[in-house]
Design a protein around this motif. Structure first.
Motif, PDB file in Angstrom:
ATOM      1  N   SER A  67      13.142   3.202  14.832  1.00  0.00           N
ATOM      2  CA  SER A  67      14.197   4.016  15.133  1.00  0.00           C
ATOM      3  C   SER A  67      15.036   4.187  13.956  1.00  0.00           C
ATOM      4  CB  SER A  67      15.252   3.207  16.136  1.00  0.00           C
ATOM      5  OG  SER A  67      15.490   2.259  15.862  1.00  0.00           O
ATOM      6  N   ALA A  68      14.578   3.707  12.806  1.00  0.00           N
ATOM      7  CA  ALA A  68      15.270   4.020  11.388  1.00  0.00           C
ATOM      8  C   ALA A  68      14.759   5.283  10.925  1.00  0.00           C
ATOM      9  CB  ALA A  68      15.213   2.837  10.534  1.00  0.00           C
ATOM     10  N   ALA A  69      15.655   5.848  10.129  1.00  0.00           N
ATOM     11  CA  ALA A  69      15.036   6.925   9.434  1.00  0.00           C
ATOM     12  C   ALA A  69      13.911   6.791   8.409  1.00  0.00           C
ATOM     13  CB  ALA A  69      16.196   7.638   8.460  1.00  0.00           C
ATOM     14  N   ASP A  70      14.323   5.456   7.797  1.00  0.00           N
ATOM     15  CA  ASP A  70      12.961   4.901   6.794  1.00  0.00           C
ATOM     16  C   ASP A  70      12.912   3.353   7.123  1.00  0.00           C
ATOM     17  OD1 ASP A  70      11.234   4.144   4.706  1.00  0.00           O
ATOM     18  OD2 ASP A  70      12.557   4.894   3.289  1.00  0.00           O
ATOM     19  N   SER A  71      11.880   2.945   7.538  1.00  0.00           N
ATOM     20  CA  SER A  71      11.625   1.483   7.768  1.00  0.00           C
ATOM     21  C   SER A  71      10.486   1.030   7.019  1.00  0.00           C
ATOM     22  CB  SER A  71      11.807   1.120   9.198  1.00  0.00           C
ATOM     23  OG  SER A  71      10.923   1.621   9.950  1.00  0.00           O
ATOM     24  N   ARG A  72      10.632  -0.080   6.383  1.00  0.00           N
ATOM     25  CA  ARG A  72       9.269  -0.498   5.559  1.00  0.00           C
ATOM     26  C   ARG A  72       9.520  -2.211   5.602  1.00  0.00           C
ATOM     27  NH1 ARG A  72      10.794   2.076   0.159  1.00  0.00           N
ATOM     28  NH2 ARG A  72      12.534   3.038   1.291  1.00  0.00           N
ATOM     29  N   VAL A  73       8.021  -2.547   5.362  1.00  0.00           N
ATOM     30  CA  VAL A  73       7.999  -4.009   5.002  1.00  0.00           C
ATOM     31  C   VAL A  73       7.741  -4.286   3.629  1.00  0.00           C
ATOM     32  CG1 VAL A  73       6.656  -6.193   5.801  1.00  0.00           C
ATOM     33  CG2 VAL A  73       7.002  -4.493   7.474  1.00  0.00           C
ATOM     34  N   LEU A  74       8.452  -5.196   2.954  1.00  0.00           N
ATOM     35  CA  LEU A  74       8.328  -5.505   1.472  1.00  0.00           C
ATOM     36  C   LEU A  74       7.870  -6.880   1.537  1.00  0.00           C
ATOM     37  CD1 LEU A  74      11.956  -4.164   0.424  1.00  0.00           C
ATOM     38  CD2 LEU A  74       9.881  -2.765   0.927  1.00  0.00           C
ATOM     39  N   TYR A  75       7.217  -6.971   0.331  1.00  0.00           N
ATOM     40  CA  TYR A  75       6.617  -8.340  -0.165  1.00  0.00           C
ATOM     41  C   TYR A  75       7.117  -8.881  -1.451  1.00  0.00           C
ATOM     42  CZ  TYR A  75       3.524  -6.812   3.696  1.00  0.00           C
ATOM     43  OH  TYR A  75       2.904  -6.256   4.738  1.00  0.00           O
ATOM     44  N   GLU A  76       8.307  -9.877  -1.213  1.00  0.00           N
ATOM     45  CA  GLU A  76       8.991 -10.092  -2.517  1.00  0.00           C
ATOM     46  C   GLU A  76       8.528 -11.728  -2.812  1.00  0.00           C
ATOM     47  OE1 GLU A  76      12.791  -9.148  -1.606  1.00  0.00           O
ATOM     48  OE2 GLU A  76      12.525  -7.214  -2.197  1.00  0.00           O
ATOM     49  N   PRO A  77       8.380 -12.108  -3.855  1.00  0.00           N
ATOM     50  CA  PRO A  77       8.024 -13.435  -4.448  1.00  0.00           C
ATOM     51  C   PRO A  77       9.166 -14.207  -3.752  1.00  0.00           C
ATOM     52  CG  PRO A  77       9.158 -12.228  -6.408  1.00  0.00           C
ATOM     53  CD  PRO A  77       8.889 -11.182  -5.297  1.00  0.00           C
TER      54      PRO A  77
END
Length: 470
Positions: free
Chosen positions: A109-119
């Motif tokens: 439902s967001a304008a932009d949604s992502r999954v990030l992979y951070e250390p």
């Protein structure tokens, strides 16, 4: 003081001073500082470090392989192959890290949604002696690529290997402090796990040690990956190519002097072909050369430590006393060193030590099954669940059976082995989490959701069913 011993003769190789507690404290501080900068380093630069490390390994194959063989007895040809596999894994993650760590868009439902992979930060790696380079590099390649730092606590019978892998990373040009080995006693590990500067823990080792580390890391609420013991089944069905299966069984069981968690250990064979399989297996095993691991035609070198040989022989003795039938081997080699012959025990049952316990050495247990259904039941009748193999001419049937086996990996008509392209790990008391592949690089990352803005809520779908009325 840490002492390394030559398993060929029991003689002392070298002694090493323990890393003082004050130095460990400084190492932890330096690792945290270095990792905070490393996580902001572009992925291309991180990948370049891996490629340089692979080049360092390849340039040093003779020296590094000698270190492995000298400290733990692996045949020199296998030790050389271990170094090359480490280099291949570094290259693999150098080639694919950017892809594996790229943001993953997700419709929401967001304008932009992502999954990030951070250390996550600095990871403590507790590593075993049996593959002193490979076990480390299959961890460090994805860990560094993902932006983490690391501290290595290696097994204390391979201190030269612990220092050698640190040398590889240093010579590859890693930032100062990003990775260090510490030479400490096992009693000091709990303090490292509890330290706030350690973000996560990975262990390859025995199930017993894994349970201790899991408890300690769990108390500190720290992520863990555990790759533990195994008692892998090697199923041979009645329609299998018996000579091919018997030849592969030798590699599956006796690679690395039989000292691998993923070695096949229980050979479950349909009764109608069992005699043929045992005869072929015996002939192949008796053709192996036991001897000095520095001789290039040696297949079986010494076991890594004397106490390991004693424990293995005790398992053999208890199995034979309970009704197992000795086919070949079974008697420790007299003289200097920790040599044990390639051994086969037939007519093993679920009541025998060689079935119930992990046999960490060159001993194969043959179990006879009346049919494929019983073979799978026997395969699953264990507390372990690391790898398994199924041999059959009917690939459809073999795949169906593979889906019924409780294991982290099942190989059909081939020998179980780790591959940097595929996830590796176990279930049950063989551990949890995965190394290698895309899954491995995402173990020690923060899987972060990023959601930006909102979109207009979609209109509800028109009703298609009229509500019932009273």
């Amino acid at each position: 003081m840490i002492t390394s011993v030559d398993p060929r003769n029991g003689a002392q190789l070298a002694t090493y001073d323990n890393t003082p507690a004050t130095e460990v404290d400084t190492i932890l501080d330096d690792a945290v500082t270095a990792q905070r900068a490393w996580r902001r380093t572009p992925i291309g630069e991180r990948s370049a470090l891996l490629r340089r490390a692979a080049a360092v390994l390849r340039a040093g194959v003779p020296r590094y392989a000698h270190t492995i063989t000298a400290e733990m007895g692996k045949p020199i040809v296998e030790a050389e192959a271990e170094i090359e596999k480490c280099a291949l894994t570094l290259d693999f993650y150098a080639d694919h890290a950017a892809e594996f760590l790229a943001d993953t868009p997700v419709a929401s439902s967001a304008a932009d949604s992502r999954v990030l992979y951070e250390p996550l930060g600095v990871v403590l790696a507790i590593m075993p002696w049996n593959y002193p380079f490979w076990q480390f590099f299959r961890f460090i390649a994805p860990a560094l690529a993902a932006g983490n730092g690391a501290i290595l606590k290696h097994a204390n019978n391979v201190p030269a290997a612990a220092l050698a892998v640190e040398e590889v990373i240093r010579e590859a040009g890693a930032p100062a402090g990003l990775f260090r080995s510490v030479l400490i006693n096992s009693s000091e590990v709990a303090g490292l796990i509890a330290d706030d500067r350690i973000a996560a823990v990975t262990l390859t080792g025995s199930t017993e040690v894994g349970a201790i580390v899991a408890s300690q890391a769990g108390t500190a609420l720290k992520k863990q990956v555990l790759e533990l013991g195994g008692s892998d089944p090697f199923i041979v069905l009645a329609d299998a190519d018996v000579p091919a299966a018997a030849k592969a069984a030798v590699k599956a069981r006796y690679t690395n002097n039989g000292q691998s968690c993923v070695n096949a250990k229980r050979f479950i064979v349909e009764e109608s072909i069992a005699d043929e399989f045992v005869a072929e297996f015996k002939a192949n095993v008796e053709a192996l050369k036991l001897g000095d691991p520095f001789e290039r035609d040696t297949n079986i070198g010494p076991m890594a430590r004397g106490n390991l040989r004693d424990e293995l022989h005790d398992q053999v003795t208890r199995t034979l006393d309970a009704g197992g039938v000795l086919v070949t081997g079974g008697v420790p080699v007299e003289g200097p060193g920790f040599y044990y012959p390639a051994t086969i025990i037939d007519h093993v049952t679920p009541k025998h030590a060689a079935f119930v316990e992990e046999t960490f050495g060159p001993v194969a247990a043959v179990i006879r099954a009346k049919d494929a259904t019983e073979a799978v039941e026997l395969a699953n009748d264990t507390e372990f669940g690391l790898g398994a193999a199924v041999w059959s001419a009917d690939l459809s049937k073999a795949e169906d059976l593979a889906r019924q086996i409780d294991a982290g990996a099942v190989f059909v008509n081939s020998v179980v082995a780790s591959d940097p392209r595929l996830p590796f790990g176990g279930i049950k008391r063989s551990g949890y989490g995965r190394e290698l592949g895309v899954n491995g690089i995402r173990e020690f990352v923060n899987v972060k959701t990023l959601s930006i803005g909102t979109t207009a809520a979609p209109k509800p779908a028109a009703a298609t069913v009229t509500e019932a009325t009273e």
